[in-house]
Write a protein that holds these residues in place. Structure first.
Motif, PDB file in Angstrom:
ATOM      1  N   TYR A 183       8.795   3.271   6.034  1.00 48.01           N
ATOM      2  CA  TYR A 183       8.036   2.474   5.109  1.00 48.01           C
ATOM      3  C   TYR A 183       7.145   3.476   4.140  1.00 48.01           C
ATOM      4  N   MET A 184       6.800   3.018   3.118  1.00 53.99           N
ATOM      5  CA  MET A 184       5.782   4.043   2.229  1.00 53.99           C
ATOM      6  C   MET A 184       4.185   3.446   2.480  1.00 53.99           C
ATOM      7  N   GLN A 185       3.358   4.550   2.893  1.00 54.07           N
ATOM      8  CA  GLN A 185       2.315   4.354   3.360  1.00 54.07           C
ATOM      9  C   GLN A 185       1.060   4.969   2.925  1.00 54.07           C
ATOM     10  N   ASP A 186      -0.133   4.331   3.066  1.00 53.36           N
ATOM     11  CA  ASP A 186      -1.429   5.115   2.543  1.00 53.36           C
ATOM     12  C   ASP A 186      -1.981   5.221   3.985  1.00 53.36           C
ATOM     13  N   LYS A 187      -3.314   5.709   4.010  1.00 54.59           N
ATOM     14  CA  LYS A 187      -4.024   5.916   5.007  1.00 54.59           C
ATOM     15  C   LYS A 187      -4.217   4.644   5.984  1.00 54.59           C
ATOM     16  N   LEU A 188      -4.956   3.599   5.129  1.00 55.62           N
ATOM     17  CA  LEU A 188      -5.244   2.367   5.815  1.00 55.62           C
ATOM     18  C   LEU A 188      -4.154   1.791   6.602  1.00 55.62           C
ATOM     19  N   ASN A 189      -2.890   1.591   5.756  1.00 60.06           N
ATOM     20  CA  ASN A 189      -1.739   0.743   6.629  1.00 60.06           C
ATOM     21  C   ASN A 189      -1.178   1.626   7.446  1.00 60.06           C
ATOM     22  N   ALA A 190      -1.178   2.909   7.345  1.00 60.50           N
ATOM     23  CA  ALA A 190      -0.568   3.675   8.064  1.00 60.50           C
ATOM     24  C   ALA A 190      -1.077   3.715   9.603  1.00 60.50           C
ATOM     25  N   ARG A 191      -2.688   4.023   9.435  1.00 59.87           N
ATOM     26  CA  ARG A 191      -3.335   3.835  10.762  1.00 59.87           C
ATOM     27  C   ARG A 191      -3.115   2.596  11.579  1.00 59.87           C
ATOM     28  N   LEU A 192      -3.139   1.613  10.909  1.00 60.46           N
ATOM     29  CA  LEU A 192      -3.188   0.215  11.569  1.00 60.46           C
ATOM     30  C   LEU A 192      -1.751  -0.268  11.955  1.00 60.46           C
ATOM     31  N   MET A 193      -0.657   0.584  11.379  1.00 63.79           N
ATOM     32  CA  MET A 193       0.449   0.350  11.933  1.00 63.79           C
ATOM     33  C   MET A 193       1.065   1.345  12.930  1.00 63.79           C
ATOM     34  N   GLN A 194      -0.117   2.252  13.187  1.00 64.70           N
ATOM     35  CA  GLN A 194       0.299   3.609  14.030  1.00 64.70           C
ATOM     36  C   GLN A 194       1.524   4.579  13.734  1.00 64.70           C
ATOM     37  N   MET A 195       1.596   4.589  12.136  1.00 68.50           N
ATOM     38  CA  MET A 195       2.330   5.549  11.727  1.00 68.50           C
ATOM     39  C   MET A 195       1.628   6.721  10.828  1.00 68.50           C
ATOM     40  N   ALA A 196       2.476   7.521  10.255  1.00 67.09           N
ATOM     41  CA  ALA A 196       2.017   8.571   9.448  1.00 67.09           C
ATOM     42  C   ALA A 196       1.732   8.301   8.112  1.00 67.09           C
ATOM     43  N   GLY A 247       2.049   9.889   1.763  1.00 67.78           N
ATOM     44  CA  GLY A 247       1.693  10.536   0.297  1.00 67.78           C
ATOM     45  C   GLY A 247       1.977   9.293  -0.757  1.00 67.78           C
ATOM     46  N   ASN A 248       1.902   7.886  -0.348  1.00 68.68           N
ATOM     47  CA  ASN A 248       2.117   7.024  -1.299  1.00 68.68           C
ATOM     48  C   ASN A 248       1.062   6.008  -1.642  1.00 68.68           C
ATOM     49  N   GLY A 249      -0.223   6.776  -1.225  1.00 72.45           N
ATOM     50  CA  GLY A 249      -1.598   5.826  -1.416  1.00 72.45           C
ATOM     51  C   GLY A 249      -1.873   6.328  -2.912  1.00 72.45           C
ATOM     52  N   ARG A 250      -1.857   5.099  -3.813  1.00 65.95           N
ATOM     53  CA  ARG A 250      -2.046   5.442  -5.366  1.00 65.95           C
ATOM     54  C   ARG A 250      -3.093   4.463  -5.698  1.00 65.95           C
ATOM     55  N   ARG A 251      -3.674   4.741  -6.646  1.00 67.17           N
ATOM     56  CA  ARG A 251      -4.498   3.778  -7.558  1.00 67.17           C
ATOM     57  C   ARG A 251      -4.689   4.128  -8.963  1.00 67.17           C
ATOM     58  N   GLU A 252      -4.833   2.953  -9.723  1.00 64.41           N
ATOM     59  CA  GLU A 252      -4.658   3.191 -11.060  1.00 64.41           C
ATOM     60  C   GLU A 252      -5.860   4.046 -11.720  1.00 64.41           C
ATOM     61  N   SER A 253      -7.230   3.671 -10.800  1.00 63.65           N
ATOM     62  CA  SER A 253      -8.275   4.691 -11.343  1.00 63.65           C
ATOM     63  C   SER A 253      -9.320   4.605 -10.503  1.00 63.65           C
ATOM     64  N   TYR A 254     -10.237   5.267 -10.469  1.00 62.41           N
ATOM     65  CA  TYR A 254     -11.673   5.370  -9.481  1.00 62.41           C
ATOM     66  C   TYR A 254     -12.063   3.875  -9.282  1.00 62.41           C
ATOM     67  N   ALA A 255     -11.800   2.864 -10.326  1.00 57.73           N
ATOM     68  CA  ALA A 255     -12.305   1.594 -10.231  1.00 57.73           C
ATOM     69  C   ALA A 255     -11.442   0.587  -9.400  1.00 57.73           C
ATOM     70  N   CYS A 256     -10.207   1.331  -8.681  1.00 56.14           N
ATOM     71  CA  CYS A 256      -9.670   0.379  -7.915  1.00 56.14           C
ATOM     72  C   CYS A 256      -9.205   1.031  -6.394  1.00 56.14           C
ATOM     73  N   PRO A 285      -7.068   2.231  -3.460  1.00 59.35           N
ATOM     74  CA  PRO A 285      -5.439   2.526  -3.327  1.00 59.35           C
ATOM     75  C   PRO A 285      -4.770   1.645  -2.565  1.00 59.35           C
ATOM     76  N   MET A 286      -3.365   1.673  -2.707  1.00 63.03           N
ATOM     77  CA  MET A 286      -2.470   0.990  -1.611  1.00 63.03           C
ATOM     78  C   MET A 286      -1.415   1.733  -1.924  1.00 63.03           C
ATOM     79  N   PRO A 287      -0.275   1.397  -1.076  1.00 63.03           N
ATOM     80  CA  PRO A 287       0.865   1.877  -0.817  1.00 63.03           C
ATOM     81  C   PRO A 287       2.002   1.552  -2.134  1.00 63.03           C
ATOM     82  N   ARG A 288       2.278   2.694  -2.704  1.00 56.23           N
ATOM     83  CA  ARG A 288       3.021   2.503  -4.054  1.00 56.23           C
ATOM     84  C   ARG A 288       4.032   3.516  -4.063  1.00 56.23           C
TER      85      ARG A 288
END
Lengths: 445, 482
Positions: B333-346, B349-358, B360-363
């Motif tokens: 799967y493609m993971q950001d830090k939060l979802n990787a930690r909760l799924m016990q995966m690594a 490098g797919n944690g992306r956000r449109e800008s500082y006002a958003c 991040p999520m796996p993209r």
């Protein structure tokens, strides 16, 4: 959210607009217009009966358009400190030095500026704090999860409150503010049985928190909708009547509005190019806007050019009465602005209506569309082909849900083929309409 | 890369007189109420665009956006606030708002900062400054004249040139201290042709993470002329198009941009958040067969200067190449830090956000279906009656059911193994999991898109890349009217 005095905020922003316009003139602009926005909001999302995110938002930014004669430049920034204002004005003027002359450029004519700004009753702050919003969201999601055993998962329930203040001013001396609040409750859940997993959602959004739909009702409606999608069956490809549910009907009307918008017309990028005065829809169709409706989500006293807004029909008994124009597109077409820079305001389908059950009876056998996907609407050629999900109707009665079908036709045939409309009017957006029955489309599966 | 961090610190902190100690104190303040993880994301982005229409460059726009997003995470809970002013009082206020999420739990520990070296995938050149405004405007004018000269049916030409230059810096309680500098440019041409009262549109463009020398260092304008020719060609093809058929039939997808179908059909369903929540049609299917043997799908942020490439994602994790599906089997799967930690995966490098006002999520970054062994000619010859889809306008997916839809902007009938007349008004509808099992031939001609793709998810848009070889799908619903 911080409680701000709206009067103070509006006068601060008006002061800022005035300062930016002065700076633009000082730097050599012959005319300029400025829009400043200041928004704040709080959104709480719960999922699986626990809080998942709290998001605080606070934005301030401005955009300036400068004119140097018939040349134009635009710049925007989130930074409103004095040195950033000067730099942004400089950037806009820098661009205006390199763009070419366009005689249609410039502010709207001064006599069209809005003089009296009606009180539209749009500002109704919600005093609830993050804990109160969380409790509402928890209750909303619980209502959905507890509704039926087949509701197996959730994307969550979200409760949000936002305040927005926008001030527009230009070098004709016009300055006006639109301040309003917007509050919402949203819930999305997944239903599952042997046939598979389906998702659906429901929401309520209003200017005044007191007008929000009961949050437990929002949760239950989301659950009912997800359940209603279970047990889909295939259908046979063919030509059938199609009943657009209210949200889908609003989207359909939106396509027609896009096709009669000045920006599409002066580019000749619309299937309704050169259609003024012609029949563009069935006789039953009248579409008019009502910009001054109190508390409505699409209300405004002036358009994006500062021009006064007012009630008017675009389509009358199927005949195209006027285009949707701002001052630039109007000049391009040799017409007068209709006070619609930025679009229409509270557009309504005005026609005789009947209840949705009567529409299904009238349809006999066909498809009720509750969801549409994809971008298969080509305003240029008028071709329409989108993915749909909904309910198959047999002999005027709901039979079973369907998914993964396409509905196709042309916008022209669809609008001429509107045979009836429902009284189930949805006012959650800028286009207010009930269900719309279209005589025949190709439904493929 | 350490040099990128220094650049980012200078661009983002100097104006507000912020130093490393201030940022450490802010992280401490964020962690005060026993938060699991705290993060500050500083960002500045400048954008510039020029638009030609009616033969004149009538519009230009410039914007600059700066701010900081502050996130506090406690278990599955996230508190988020942002400020559009990078000064200490605003930062402190945002940190106080974000940490209200944490009531209990968390050890509040802060790791020492680690700065790691990453091989840059693109240069740190500022594309806005790379050529004069005069050069950019002149190029648009030449493009217009060239496109109009191609065919008398061309009635309208719109040409656009846009560039952005972003600097960001991520500082986190997990020891992240990373900065990235990202150029991005695009050029596109859209034309309207008219003949005998019929009107059609054509569109083409390209771009990537580099500067404008790609189109401006070329006296012959070869690159921009290529896009103009392509836009006019597509519009003229559509003038001759007949109504698309309706019903189920074999579909052959052309190499390149048609990979956007894969992006929708499987890509989104393999993003970590949907799988952690169990809302994806692919949830819990790791190691299972989810596609035909011919399908190997990767997400690759490490491609040189591509539109979707990332040195570091928006959480400071290095961009990487992740195998999602290998010979039909679900591998990752493609993971950001939060979802990787909760799924016990690594994290991938797919944690992306449109800008500082958003948040991040796996993209996705650049998502590709790799080449197979078939000759593209053979693939088309194998179809008796079907359609050949060359280009799509856009698509959408319902993650839960896997249902997707695409609208073709250029497509043809295939009759008796030969490409026949062009068709218009065609949508393709299917379910990702189903379609992937029906891939029966994969060409040896992998091609990447031209670099103008944008992906939307939960209201946030990010630049992405797609690619694929010629692909045959045995059966898919075609939604036309004929």
């Amino acid at each position: 959210m911080d409680s701000v005095d709206i009067g103070d905020l509006e006068s601060d922003l008006k002061g800022l607009v005035g300062d930016i316009l002065d700076e633009a003139k000082r730097q050599g602009a012959t005319a300029a217009e400025v829009s400043v926005g200041d928004d704040e909001g709080l959104t709480v999302l719960v999922r699986q009966r626990d809080i998942e995110t709290i998001e605080f938002s606070q934005d301030r930014g401005f955009g300036i358009t400068v004119y140097v004669g018939a040349r134009k430049g635009t710049a925007t920034t989130s930074d409103s400190r004095p040195d950033a204002v000067r730099a942004t004005v400089r950037a806009a003027l820098g661009i205006a030095r390199h763009t070419e002359e366009d005689d249609c450029n410039g502010l709207a004519d001064p006599e069209r500026m809005a003089r009296h700004l009606p009180d539209l009753d749009l500002h109704h702050p919600w005093s609830a704090d993050a804990d109160a919003l969380r409790d509402l969201a928890l209750e909303t999601e619980a209502a959905a999860l507890d509704y039926d055993d087949r509701i197996v998962n959730s994307e969550g329930a979200e409760v949000s409150t936002q305040r927005s203040c926008r001030v527009y001013g230009n070098t004709h001396g016009f300055v006006g503010a639109v301040t309003g609040t917007r509050h919402g409750v949203h819930c999305a859940v997944l239903a599952s049985e042997d046939s598979g997993m389906e998702r659906d959602h429901w929401y309520s959004v209003t200017r005044d928190p007191a007008d929000l739909e009961d949050n437990v009702g929002v949760g239950r409606e989301a659950a009912k909708r997800a359940l209603a999608r279970l047990g889909t069956r295939p259908i046979k490809t063919g030509k059938w009547p199609v009943l657009f549910s209210p949200r889908m009907a609003a989207g359909l009307i939106g396509h027609l509005m896009g096709a009669i918008s000045g920006a599409a017309l002066y580019r000749r990028a619309s299937y309704l190019t050169d259609s003024l005065g012609k029949q563009v829809a069935a006789n039953a169709v009248t579409l008019s806007e009502h910009p001054h409706l109190p508390k409505a989500l699409g209300s405004a006293g002036f358009d994006g050019d500062g021009v006064a807004t007012g009630s008017k029909a675009f389509v009358q008994n199927g005949c195209l009465e006027r285009y949707v124009l701002g001052s630039y597109s109007a000049r391009r077409l040799g017409l007068e602005t209709t006070g619609n820079a930025g679009g229409v305001f509270n557009l309504r389908l005005e026609t005789d209506t009947v209840c949705p059950a009567a529409l299904m009876r009238e349809m006999g056998t066909g498809l009720v569309v509750t969801e549409l996907m994809g971008q298969g609407v080509d305003i240029v050629s008028g071709h329409y082909s989108r993915a749909a999900a909904g309910i198959w109707i047999e002999d005027g009665e709901p039979a079973y849900p369907v998914e993964k079908v396409t509905i196709a036709s042309t916008l022209d045939d669809m609008f001429h083929g509107i045979v009836a409309a429902g009284d189930d009017v949805d006012r959650r957006g800028n286009i207010h309409t009930g269900s719309i029955l279209v005589q025949s489309m190709t439904v493929a599966s | 890369m350490t040099q990128l961090v220094e650049t980012a610190k200078r661009d983002l902190w100097e104006a507000g007189e912020i130093g490393e100690q201030d940022v450490s104190r802010l992280i401490g303040r964020l962690m005060h109420r026993q938060v699991d993880a705290g993060e500050l994301f500083f960002q500045q982005r400048r954008l510039e665009s020029w638009t030609l229409e009616d033969g004149i460059v009538k519009d230009g726009a410039f914007s600059v956006d700066r701010g900081v997003g502050v996130r506090a995470v406690s278990g599955e809970k996230t508190g988020f606030a942002y400020a559009d002013d990078i000064v200490l009082p605003a930062l402190g206020k945002a940190a106080d708002a974000a940490r209200t999420i944490a009531r209990t739990g968390g050890d509040g520990s802060i790791q020492a900062y680690r700065r790691r070296d990453v091989t840059p995938r693109y240069s740190d050149i500022d594309p806005l400054a790379s050529f004069s405004d005069r050069d950019k405007v002149a190029l648009l004018g030449r493009t217009d004249a060239f496109a109009r000269g191609l065919d008398p049916c061309v009635k309208q030409v719109t040409a656009r040139l846009a560039a952005s230059f972003e600097t960001n810096l991520v500082v986190g309680s997990d020891g992240t201290f990373a900065g990235d500098v990202r150029p991005l440019v695009r050029f596109d041409v859209s034309v309207i042709v008219e003949r005998d009262g019929r009107r059609e549109r054509g569109f083409a463009g390209g771009g990537g993470r580099h500067d404008f020398s790609w189109i401006l260092s070329d006296d012959a304008d070869e690159e921009t002329r290529k896009y103009a020719r392509e836009a006019v060609r597509q519009a003229l093809v559509n003038l001759d198009a007949v109504d698309a058929p309706a019903g189920s039939m074999p579909v052959v997808l052309a190499p390149g941009w048609a990979g956007v179908l894969l992006h929708e059909a499987v890509g989104h369903g393999l993003e970590g958040d949907f799988n952690r929540k169990g809302t994806s049609a692919y949830a819990g299917r790791m190691g299972e067969k989810v596609a035909s043997d011919l399908c190997t799908v990767v997400d690759d942020a490490t491609m040189e200067a591509r539109r979707g490439s990332l040195n570091l994602d928006d959480e400071g994790t290095p961009g990487q190449r992740t195998v999602l599906i290998e010979n039909g089997v679900l591998k990752g799967y493609m993971q950001d830090k939060l979802n990787a930690r909760l799924m016990q995966m690594a994290p991938t490098g797919n944690g992306r956000r449109e800008s500082y006002a958003c948040l991040p999520m796996p993209r996705m970054t650049n998502t590709l279906l790799l080449s197979g062994g078939s000759d593209p000619e053979e693939i088309i010859a194998s179809v008796g009656d079907g359609v050949y889809a060359v280009s799509f306008g856009g698509g959408q997916v319902d993650i839960t059911s896997g249902r997707f839809v695409f609208s073709a902007t250029e497509a043809y009938r295939i009759e008796n193994g030969r490409i026949a007349s062009p068709i218009r008004g065609m949508s393709l509808v299917g379910s990702g999991p189903e379609v992937m099992t029906r891939v029966s031939m994969v060409g040896n001609d992998l091609a990447l898109d031209q670099g103008i793709g944008t992906c939307g998810k939960e209201g946030q848009t990010v630049p992405v890349g797609v690619g694929q070889p010629t692909v045959k799908i045995d059966e898919i619903t075609v939604g036309g009217t004929a």
